[in-house]
Enzyme design. Structure first.
Site, PDB file in Angstrom:
ATOM      1  N   GLN A  78      -4.377  -4.954   7.047  1.00  0.00           N
ATOM      2  CA  GLN A  78      -5.339  -5.927   6.527  1.00  0.00           C
ATOM      3  C   GLN A  78      -5.280  -7.259   7.255  1.00  0.00           C
ATOM      4  O   GLN A  78      -6.009  -8.192   6.907  1.00  0.00           O
ATOM      5  CB  GLN A  78      -5.108  -6.157   5.026  1.00  0.00           C
ATOM      6  CG  GLN A  78      -5.334  -4.928   4.174  1.00  0.00           C
ATOM      7  CD  GLN A  78      -6.785  -4.454   4.167  1.00  0.00           C
ATOM      8  OE1 GLN A  78      -7.710  -5.197   4.509  1.00  0.00           O
ATOM      9  NE2 GLN A  78      -6.991  -3.197   3.799  1.00  0.00           N
ATOM     10  N   LYS A 134     -10.442  -0.185  10.349  1.00  0.00           N
ATOM     11  CA  LYS A 134     -10.618  -1.393   9.535  1.00  0.00           C
ATOM     12  C   LYS A 134     -10.991  -2.602  10.383  1.00  0.00           C
ATOM     13  O   LYS A 134     -11.266  -3.676   9.855  1.00  0.00           O
ATOM     14  CB  LYS A 134      -9.327  -1.694   8.760  1.00  0.00           C
ATOM     15  CG  LYS A 134      -8.995  -0.645   7.713  1.00  0.00           C
ATOM     16  CD  LYS A 134      -7.822  -1.083   6.861  1.00  0.00           C
ATOM     17  CE  LYS A 134      -7.183   0.077   6.134  1.00  0.00           C
ATOM     18  NZ  LYS A 134      -7.880   0.453   4.892  1.00  0.00           N
ATOM     19  N   HIS A 171       0.872  -1.178   0.000  1.00  0.00           N
ATOM     20  CA  HIS A 171       0.000   0.000   0.000  1.00  0.00           C
ATOM     21  C   HIS A 171       0.910   1.230   0.000  1.00  0.00           C
ATOM     22  O   HIS A 171       2.003   1.193   0.562  1.00  0.00           O
ATOM     23  CB  HIS A 171      -0.846  -0.053   1.282  1.00  0.00           C
ATOM     24  CG  HIS A 171      -1.914   0.987   1.377  1.00  0.00           C
ATOM     25  ND1 HIS A 171      -1.660   2.278   1.747  1.00  0.00           N
ATOM     26  CD2 HIS A 171      -3.258   0.915   1.184  1.00  0.00           C
ATOM     27  CE1 HIS A 171      -2.800   2.969   1.773  1.00  0.00           C
ATOM     28  NE2 HIS A 171      -3.792   2.162   1.436  1.00  0.00           N
TER      29      HIS A 171
HETATM   30  C1  LIG Z   1      -2.386  -2.710   3.631  1.00  0.00           C
HETATM   31  C2  LIG Z   1      -2.739  -1.325   4.041  1.00  0.00           C
HETATM   32  N1  LIG Z   1      -1.796  -0.531   4.568  1.00  0.00           N
HETATM   33  C3  LIG Z   1      -2.059   0.712   4.982  1.00  0.00           C
HETATM   34  C4  LIG Z   1      -3.309   1.246   4.865  1.00  0.00           C
HETATM   35  C5  LIG Z   1      -3.529   2.652   5.322  1.00  0.00           C
HETATM   36  O1  LIG Z   1      -4.363   2.681   6.425  1.00  0.00           O
HETATM   37  P1  LIG Z   1      -4.956   4.068   6.921  1.00  0.00           P
HETATM   38  O2  LIG Z   1      -5.537   4.721   5.717  1.00  0.00           O
HETATM   39  O3  LIG Z   1      -5.986   3.684   7.910  1.00  0.00           O
HETATM   40  O4  LIG Z   1      -3.838   4.859   7.517  1.00  0.00           O
HETATM   41  C6  LIG Z   1      -4.330   0.462   4.310  1.00  0.00           C
HETATM   42  C7  LIG Z   1      -5.715   0.937   4.145  1.00  0.00           C
HETATM   43  O5  LIG Z   1      -6.033   1.933   3.540  1.00  0.00           O
HETATM   44  C8  LIG Z   1      -4.034  -0.851   3.897  1.00  0.00           C
HETATM   45  O6  LIG Z   1      -4.975  -1.624   3.369  1.00  0.00           O
END
Ligand SMILES: Cc1ncc(COP(=O)(O)O)c(C=O)c1O
Ligand SMILES: Cc1ncc(COP(=O)(O)O)c(C=O)c1O
Lengths: 149, 404, 404, 149
Positions: free
Chosen positions: B198, B221, B118
């Site tokens: 995740q 999440k 991500h």
């Molecule tokens: C694998 C992964 N890493 C990081 C994130 C970032 O999380 P957040 O937007 O809650 O900071 C997400 C979700 O958007 C994710 O699915």
């Protein structure tokens, strides 16, 4: 409402007003500083060890009535005690301040501090002197402070 | 296969009985228990923790501490002070990349991420590598989207200082072989940073046994509130890491010229903490624990296996990532040449919520050779009917676009 | 003088009718309207904004955008994209000190703060100055605790790159002469960063007219939720500032080697935004606007003037900072040699919540020559009876400690 | 439920399937890139200007049916128009997509896009080509992209 307090009983007010052993010790063999960063309490504990025995104890510093009265009583109580005996007192006091030790197990002088157990925000004040004693006896490094930058 | 929890636990789902919510990988719906816990905190024990010298503030402090305890237990962390509350996964990972990275990366050092990260676990490392003059290396992926550990083993060297990887891919649902990656990192003395955004909602993480140095997750999440997350670290690495943000109660002594720091966890939590958020996350952890994380994982695997079968059976549909039984509850796919956004809009017309796009994983999109995918993701409130609706809607979409 | 709003608007206050809450400068109690707004968002429009391609997500996005609009109006900001949602004041100020500071400060440059700053507007500047080899200068205070503008005018030079100061002091309630400071800064081309944590809850800020380059505030001090705040900036300076955190939707294109950024406000908001927090803050802004910020300010001034009179009339009491009529609703004092913590505990035994300590302003404590102070702070739900209780409790405390 | 869609009417599906003016223009006088970073839609718009008049228009790129059909119709509509006439169309279309323009004020071909006004998340797809045209005509700098780092 009357002018009495559940926590500030006469014995605590008295030790605060006229703290015992409140002096710098010129011939101390151990000197340990303790701080409570959130409150700003700070004290320096002086011990003169005679082998395994605490020959003399005194303190200096500034802080609230609780920390000051606690240091005053602590220094009075540990004079003449061995390291091991003092450690037992440390544990007992920590237990009292966090509501774990039964009152009967304690030297009467300390019982006035039972009220702090209901005041988690003041526990640190009450135990500061005892924590510092513990560190001094362990001859470990500083207190709650981290690396300077 | 019915849902694992009653739909009535979730106000939004029960007032919208026909809504098919298949976007839990983006964010999960909230059980009433989580909202109630936060409201209760605001309505009975609200004050600034740590700073007050009165009982109400002590109760707020206690709420915060016990939330930390609950979260630590949920993540299998013995040393509660090693659970740092943050704003979310992105905040947690930025903290590590900035605070640890700035202190530990220099010219010639190497940072490795995988090609399936991500953006939150990719861009911060890319940027700190640029800033520090370090090399930024992207570990290739195996065919199923997991890190190619054989390739990784040959990539690493004494110059490798950190390996950042996802526990579970948000696009593919592929579960990375954490212990193999940790072993490779340890062999060269590199730290490991695991993006658990995740994974945490879907399986028991067991941080202390996992072997990684840092672990990041987002409350929103995993049934918890927005604006809250955790960074978990091993005590040695957290203690050695400089503070990320400064101010408030994270200090010991503020001199005119120098400042000294408080102990963990405070040292890494500058400013008034989000107690309500921590309380909400703790309530979410308790809710999940009451169901049992094994049951959660089993339910999702079963649903995603079914979805995999139904969706991959359609002509002209390509499902990305590992086969049904090896994935967490995420299914990414493309249907003919229908653009995923069009697919999502068509499904939305039937009350089915899926996500479409690059899923904040552009490097992975390039590696998959697609501009975007459609993604359906499953959680404890989904059931077999949701899968049926998805499959039917995809068939209908194909007819609208006259695909095949 | 009765309270400005019904106590029944605040669940915690109405279920604790005898509680005298005088710690709003640390954090404010929440009206039901704020909690309801957040619950309503979670229960009717909850989804990840920006990322979904379905109606529910569009509604969440719209909620977020309209919250930004409401907050912009409250702060007098015409260009909504210049309102950046953060975790709170500490987060906002760290963002500026890190992102702007790292890009703009070099050896020989100078950073000026005042001696009355909260740690959140002191330590980040001190630390970035150390990191960049810049000089860190502390502007002296006038007798009433405001920045000594005459001294400031002689301190600044072409090397001065930024002046960071509080709008209202959290310890003294002193209101800084913003326009004079801005004029001094502009004359040498320095930026101004204003910590509005203690101003935004209590007066209309009028950012566009204020002239500062950056302005920071926390939702939790202005009736809003924990974990939310704002950084407001002039468009030119925000546009020129590199991103602070990276990840998620703050990007335009993520290449394997380089990344390009999205536009404002997204560029400075990495990760899933805290929509619920923004919605709660917007509800708080609406609640305050309905009362009228002039009425809020007048109510507090009246209460604090009364409190000043009552408290300073006591023997052996020292009140810090400006006289009653020139201060915002904060009163710091010391009573004889009773330690402020002991005072707070004694008052707490009567259900009166005041704060005691260094108030995260150790540099100011040194300048006042005290280790700590007691602080009572007033807000819209306080009334004259609260002042009476405070004054009586202080007299009683003096008798317990046998002071004077 | 039948296989019909409120948004994907036949005219949009047709322009998507067989986009008009979908080619690189070798003799373009203006070339402008437009991207929609959140969706990944991207297109390059080619214009051949003849003084103040758009002599020819074409586009290339990848994106969803909405952005593609929109670009296809846009390039068809603006051919032969003056800069000022095209600007009017841009404003009309933006109005349509955000629900501000009444249907009757619009060229019939564009009315199929009225549905996007109810789908804020797709507005950007529909207006991308028009935004790009606007930038191209203004000869301003790039689109939504910031500074490269
Ligand atoms: C694998 C992964 N890493 C990081 C994130 C970032 O999380 P957040 O937007 O809650 O900071 C997400 C979700 O958007 C994710 O699915
Ligand atoms: C003047 C001032 N600045 C900054 C802060 C920090 O705000 P927060 O803890 O919400 O980040 C506070 C409050 O604690 C404050 O009073």
């Amino acid at each position: 409402m009357t002018d009495t307090s559940a926590l500030y009983q006469e014995v605590i007010l008295d030790h605060n007003r006229r703290p015992r052993n409140f002096s710098v010790m010129a011939d101390a063999t151990v000197e340990e500083r303790g701080v409570n960063p959130l409150c700003g309490d700070e004290l320096t504990l002086y011990l003169r060890m005679d082998g395994d025995r605490i020959a003399d104890a005194s303190f200096q510093g500034s802080g609230c009535a609780i920390s000051r009265a606690s240091a005053s009583m602590m220094t009075s109580l540990v004079k003449g005690k061995t390291r091991a005996e003092a450690d037992v007192l440390v544990e007992q006091f920590r237990g009292l301040a966090t509501g774990r030790t039964a009152m009967d197990d304690l030297p009467p002088a300390l019982r006035a501090f039972a009220g702090v157990a209901r005041l988690p925000q003041r526990v640190k004040c009450a135990v500061l002197a005892w924590h510092t004693l513990h560190s001094a006896l362990a001859e470990g490094a500083g207190g709650a402070e981290g690396a300077e930058r | 296969m019915s849902a694992l929890v009653p739909r009535s636990d979730f106000s939004l789902l029960s007032t919208n009985p026909n809504l098919v919510y298949l976007d839990s990988a983006a964010t999960a719906q909230k059980p009433r228990a989580v909202l109630d816990a936060m409201n209760d905190f605001y309505e009975t024990d609200y004050a600034n923790p740590h700073r007050g010298a009165y009982a109400l503030s002590a109760r707020a402090t206690e709420r915060y501490a016990s939330a930390r305890g609950a979260v630590a237990r949920f993540f299998g962390v013995g040393d509660e002070a090693c659970v740092i509350f943050t704003r979310g996964t992105t905040d947690s990972l930025n903290m590590v990349a900035s605070a640890w990275g700035r202190a530990n990366l220099g010219a010639g050092d190497e940072v490795i991420v995988t090609g399936a990260e991500h953006h939150a676990n990719f861009v911060p490392w890319q940027q700190i590598a640029i800033e520090r003059g370090a090399q930024f290396t992207i570990c290739p992926l195996a065919a199923d989207g997991r890190a190619d550990v054989e390739a990784l083993a040959t990539l690493v060297s004494g110059r490798t200082k950190v390996i950042a990887f996802n526990h579970v891919s948000n696009v593919l649902g592929a579960i990375n072989p954490v212990s193999e990656i940790v072993a490779i990192a340890r062999a060269v003395g590199a730290l490991t940073v695991c993006d658990g955004a995740q994974a945490a909602p879907h399986m028991f993480v067991a941080f202390d046994a996992l072997g990684v140095d840092f672990y990041a997750a987002s409350a929103h999440k995993m049934l918890g509130p927005m604006g809250t997350g955790v960074l978990i670290g091993r005590r040695e690495v957290l203690d050695a890491m400089p503070p990320y943000q400064t101010g408030g109660d994270m200090i010991a002594f503020v001199g005119d010229e120098r400042t000294t720091w408080n102990v963990l966890p405070h040292r890494l939590e500058a400013g008034t903490p989000n107690v309500a958020g921590a309380v909400g996350l703790a309530a979410a952890c308790d809710y999940l624990t009451a169901i049992g994380m094994d049951a959660v994982a089993a339910h999702e695997r079963a649903l995603v296996r079914l979805a995999y079968e139904r969706v991959s059976a359609l002509d002209d549909v390509r499902v990305h990532g590992p086969s049904g039984s090896e994935r967490s509850g995420v299914l990414s796919f493309t249907v003919g040449d229908i653009h995923p956004h069009d697919l999502a809009t068509l499904l939305d017309e039937r009350g089915i919520c899926i996500r479409a796009g690059h899923h904040c994983a552009q490097p992975l999109m390039r590696r998959l050779g697609v501009a975007a995918t459609a993604r359906a993701s499953f959680y404890i409130y989904n059931d077999e009917n949701d899968v049926d609706q998805l499959a039917e809607a995809l068939e209908s979409a194909k007819r609208v676009f006259a695909v095949a």
